[in-house]
Design a protein around this motif. Structure first.
Motif, short mmCIF file in Angstrom:
data_model
loop_
_atom_site.label_atom_id
_atom_site.label_comp_id
_atom_site.label_asym_id
_atom_site.label_seq_id
_atom_site.Cartn_x
_atom_site.Cartn_y
_atom_site.Cartn_z
N GLN A 16 55.41 42.85 66.50
CA GLN A 16 56.46 42.06 67.40
C GLN A 16 55.95 42.00 68.74
OE1 GLN A 16 60.02 43.70 65.61
NE2 GLN A 16 60.71 44.53 67.73
N GLU A 18 57.04 42.19 72.42
CA GLU A 18 58.04 43.11 73.04
C GLU A 18 58.19 42.49 74.61
OE1 GLU A 18 60.59 45.43 72.27
OE2 GLU A 18 60.20 44.26 70.47
N ALA A 20 60.04 43.23 76.93
CA ALA A 20 60.14 44.49 78.12
C ALA A 20 59.02 44.99 78.39
CB ALA A 20 61.14 45.54 77.60
N GLN A 21 57.89 45.00 77.35
CA GLN A 21 56.49 45.68 77.60
C GLN A 21 55.43 44.49 77.85
OE1 GLN A 21 55.72 48.92 75.09
NE2 GLN A 21 57.62 48.41 74.09
N VAL A 25 53.44 44.83 69.97
CA VAL A 25 53.42 46.19 69.49
C VAL A 25 53.48 46.28 68.08
CG1 VAL A 25 54.63 46.92 71.64
CG2 VAL A 25 55.79 46.72 69.27
#
Lengths: 93, 377
Positions: A16, A18, A20-21, A25
């Protein structure tokens, strides 16, 4: 892995994006692998389509690159790591 | 061209994200395992978070970038709202891991958890058969575990078979691996006891001889060769015996965020037993807790480190070892973990292990019961 083989992710693995990153991932029991751009582009297309279809789609998205060999190398590595499920296809080629 | 970066570790210069959220939803448990790492004072945790409080924790953590969720306890199956929590986690995009004894599970519940979107189940075993299993865990739960392990597989989950190893079961590792094999386990984790909480209290009974660990490792290695890809076996050593300090939480306040049953936020599993005030999700937002609380900042980074850690070449991978262990063994949560050979107190750990080697009488297990919890705390 021939061109007609269908490739998807192993059971228990989930890919998926991400936010926030700022990365794709791979998630698996109690673990996570952060993927760089090319890895994310390839693995996000491992949804049961054939290898040929996967490469064709990538080539269309990235027309300036000649990526067949790299993609196959990457997928073979991913397969060795146990990330992929492949069904053998009938190879016409 | 396409390469991958490694697992759940943050980039050194980035603002840390709590990628791993551990929800300890209750400390109630039908088992009484003497090796439990829950606090000795678990019986004091009466005031459990309600369902909507847990859902709010999930919302807040996910908004911060948490992506792996561990649901644990005690025994999480004792929460009637477990399926609700799991369902909400799935909607938010968490990868959910249930860490359970299997007691309290049945086919119907397993089906509901699957429909709710649970991603992974780890089931604990204590031994290879009912006699020794009952001695370690209390009660009579072995056949339930066997049935549920098989049911887990039948519901298309990989079966992750987890056994805490210690003096009472290391010599049974061959039969334990045979059991895992016969049940169709996909992964086996043989985890040597960490001496915290109840396990620390019971260490005279639980600490094996060095020879027991060596023999068990050799047997495990032979099994690995036999099992190949069909059953992956992990043998997690004990830092007391390996003489290498374990890097606490991959770096305090960098990756891990735990929430105890009463809502206290924990930078590590054992933080309730450290001499630091733990903030509660009932009083503050999770982001403020993670970024600004004393508890999450006290051991963050390396400025607080004493020597020999400060000058050690392993500082950024070891982080000074385990704070809880420093407190238990050195009486000082700021000290170098005495497990590390560079600690001036390392001899103490060596003496504990020597004592386990020489011990002839078997110590009785102090079982993890509410009664014992009350009298010990």
């Amino acid at each position: 892995m021939n061109g007609a083989a269908r490739i998807s992710l192993s059971a228990g693995m989930r890919l998926q994006w991400e936010a926030a990153q700022s990365a794709y991932v791979m998630l698996y029991p109690e673990g996570m692998i952060k993927l760089n751009g090319p890895a994310g582009e390839i693995l996000s297309r491992c949804d049961g389509r054939t290898l040929d279809a996967l490469i064709a789609d990538l080539q269309q998205a990235f027309p300036s690159a000649d990526l067949t060999a790299d993609v196959i190398t990457f997928l073979e590595e991913a397969n060795t790591k146990g990330w992929l499920r492949t069904t053998e296809g009938e190879d016409d080629g | 061209m396409a390469s991958v970066e490694s697992q759940v570790t943050p980039a050194a210069d980035a603002t840390p994200i709590p990628l791993w959220l551990l929800a300890e939803v209750t400390y109630r448990c039908p088992l009484q395992c003497a090796y439990c790492s829950n606090p000795i004072a678990f019986a004091r945790y009466r005031n459990e978070l309600e369902t909507d409080e847990w859902l709010s924790v999930l919302d807040q953590a996910r908004a911060m970038g948490a992506v792996q969720l561990g649901i644990s306890g005690g025994e999480p199956l004792l929460r009637k709202d477990l399926e609700t929590i799991v369902g909400h986690a799935r909607e938010l995009g968490f990868y959910s891991n249930l860490l359970t004894s299997g007691v309290g599970l049945d086919e119907a519940r397993l089906g509901e958890l699957k429909r709710a979107g649970l991603d992974h189940i780890q089931i604990s075993f204590q031994a290879d058969s009912s006699g020794p299993s009952d001695e370690i865990a209390g009660g009579h739960h072995f056949s339930t575990k066997e049935r549920m392990a098989q049911a887990i597989k039948a519901h298309d989950y990989p079966m992750v078979f987890n056994v805490v190893m210690h003096r009472r079961n290391l010599d049974r590792v061959d039969s334990i691996l045979q059991l895992a094999w016969d049940l169709g386990a996909d992964y086996v984790e043989l985890a040597n006891t960490q001496y915290h909480g109840w396990a620390y209290h019971n260490r005279a009974a639980l600490m094996p001889t060095r020879e027991q660990i060596r023999r068990a490792e050799a047997i495990t290695q032979r099994w690995r060769e036999k099992a190949g890809n069909r059953m992956q076996i992990y043998f997690v050593g004990s830092d007391y015996y390996d003489e290498t300090a374990k890097p606490c939480m991959n770096g305090w306040g960098t990756t891990f965020l735990g929430v105890a049953p009463d809502g206290r936020a924990m930078p590590c599993h054992g933080a309730a037993e450290l001499p630091i005030e733990l903030p509660s999700v009932r009083d503050e937002r999770l982001q403020a807790i993670w970024e600004d609380s004393h508890a999450f900042n006290v051991f963050r980074g390396h400025d607080w480190q004493p020597e020999p850690c400060r000058s050690c070449e392993l500082l950024h991978s070891c982080h000074g070892g385990c704070r809880c262990q420093a407190l238990l063994l050195a009486g000082d949560a700021w000290a170098t973990d005495p497990v590390c050979p560079k600690s001036p107190l390392h001899e103490q750990v060596v003496r504990e292990v020597d004592a386990a080697d020489e011990r002839k009488n078997e110590f009785p297990l102090v079982m993890r019961t509410v009664k014992n919890s009350r009298s010990l705390s």
